[in-house]
Design an enzyme around this catalytic site. Structure first.
Site, PDB file in Angstrom:
ATOM      1  N   CYS A   8     -11.855  19.576   5.549  1.00 54.37           N
ATOM      2  CA  CYS A   8     -11.284  20.702   4.800  1.00 54.37           C
ATOM      3  C   CYS A   8     -10.480  20.248   3.577  1.00 54.37           C
ATOM      4  O   CYS A   8     -11.077  19.809   2.606  1.00 54.37           O
ATOM      5  CB  CYS A   8     -10.472  21.579   5.733  1.00 54.37           C
ATOM      6  SG  CYS A   8     -10.380  23.275   5.142  1.00 54.37           S
ATOM      7  N   HIS A  39     -12.856  22.477  11.489  1.00 54.55           N
ATOM      8  CA  HIS A  39     -11.685  22.070  12.285  1.00 54.55           C
ATOM      9  C   HIS A  39     -12.010  22.300  13.771  1.00 54.55           C
ATOM     10  O   HIS A  39     -13.103  22.725  14.121  1.00 54.55           O
ATOM     11  CB  HIS A  39     -10.478  22.966  11.947  1.00 54.55           C
ATOM     12  CG  HIS A  39      -9.957  22.848  10.572  1.00 54.55           C
ATOM     13  ND1 HIS A  39      -9.163  21.805  10.134  1.00 54.55           N
ATOM     14  CD2 HIS A  39     -10.110  23.672   9.506  1.00 54.55           C
ATOM     15  CE1 HIS A  39      -8.842  22.006   8.868  1.00 54.55           C
ATOM     16  NE2 HIS A  39      -9.394  23.127   8.454  1.00 54.55           N
TER      17      HIS A  39
HETATM   18  N1  GLN Z   1      -5.855  24.501   1.236  1.00 51.39           N
HETATM   19  C1  GLN Z   1      -7.305  24.391   1.290  1.00 51.39           C
HETATM   20  C2  GLN Z   1      -7.978  25.771   1.267  1.00 51.39           C
HETATM   21  O1  GLN Z   1      -7.341  26.770   1.544  1.00 51.39           O
HETATM   22  C3  GLN Z   1      -7.721  23.630   2.525  1.00 51.39           C
HETATM   23  C4  GLN Z   1      -7.360  24.375   3.816  1.00 51.39           C
HETATM   24  C5  GLN Z   1      -7.528  23.534   5.053  1.00 51.39           C
HETATM   25  O2  GLN Z   1      -7.427  22.308   5.022  1.00 51.39           O
HETATM   26  N2  GLN Z   1      -7.727  24.231   6.202  1.00 51.39           N
HETATM   27  O3  GLN Z   1      -9.178  25.856   0.990  1.00 51.39           O
END
Ligand code: GLN
Length: 245
Positions: free
Chosen positions: A93, A193
């Site tokens: 992510c 995740h």
């Molecule tokens: N901040 C990034 C987004 O919103 C990554 C989010 C995350 O790592 N879950 O796309």
């Protein structure tokens, strides 16, 4: 010989239990009697590319990504050297987004990325949230990848970058292309995740096998009893399919 797992900035990039990916690699090595140590790289420290056999980067809120960006940029030469030496990198992510050229958040603020992979991420008007099921074709066989996603970013892969897999349920890279993640050699990026690895032991062993090969160990790891992991993945897949948006 001790296998060295290096999570980058876990104090900031480990949202949604991504630190569990580190524990899974560590435990699956231990279960095989492979000596292993985890050496987190704190913000401001320098990565020694010769002292890492697997590098993990977790996810983070926009502000966490901005906090690590400058440090990550400074580590890009060392990361590039590690990758060239066959060290596997698993980025999830926010960590995946920072593998690319940059991430522009919903307020238009651009966080520069390492540029290690030719991809770009731009936040969309809403967040892509939900359970996800992905089909991964890897070196001649097909795997299932399950987990959940929560990101505003929409990631566009450069022309020479292959997606990791095909979205069967969920959004993936952008909610449009049907692609999820990226794979360039032993560098894997994904939005998934969960944490990712407990329910996807095939991926854990792929990364662990690469790390072992690099240290002259046999990368063909002896199989483990993954019945529990499989039951959990079956349940996650069923939820993702039932939720199909
Ligand atoms: N901040 C990034 C987004 O919103 C990554 C989010 C995350 O790592 N879950 O796309």
């Amino acid at each position: 010989m001790t296998l060295r797992i290096v999570p980058l900035y876990p104090e900031l990039l480990s949202i949604y239990a991504d630190r569990g990916n580190v524990r899974v690699l560590e435990q699956r090595a231990r279960w095989r009697g492979i000596p292993v140590e985890v050496s987190p790289l704190p913000l401001g420290a320098d990565l020694d590319p010769a002292a890492a056999d697997a590098i993990l980067i977790g996810g983070g809120q926009d502000r966490d990504q901005a906090l690590v960006a400058e440090a990550l940029l400074a580590q890009t030469p060392a990361l590039r050297s590690a990758i060239a030496d066959g060290v596997p990198v698993l980025a999830v992510c926010g960590g995946y987004q920072l593998l690319g050229h940059g991430y522009v958040d919903q307020g238009g603020q651009r966080t520069p990325g390492s540029g290690l992979v030719d991809l770009e991420t731009q936040a969309g008007p809403d967040r892509l949230i939900g359970n996800v099921l992905v089909e991964v074709d890897l070196d001649g066989h097909r795997e299932r990848m399950v987990g959940f996603e929560n990101h505003a970013g929409r990631t566009t892969l450069g022309s020479g970058v292959e997606p990791l897999g095909r979205v069967l349920a969920g959004a993936g890279n952008d909610g449009v292309s049907g692609h999820e993640g990226c794979r360039v050699g032993r560098v894997i990026g994904t939005y998934v995740h969960g944490p990712l690895l407990p329910k996807n032991p095939w991926l854990a062993d792929l990364v662990l096998g690469w790390a072992c090969e690099r240290r002259g160990l046999d990368g063909a790891l002896e199989p483990l009893d993954d019945r529990l992991e499989s039951v959990a993945a079956d349940a996650a897949a069923a939820i993702a399919l039932a939720e199909r948006r």
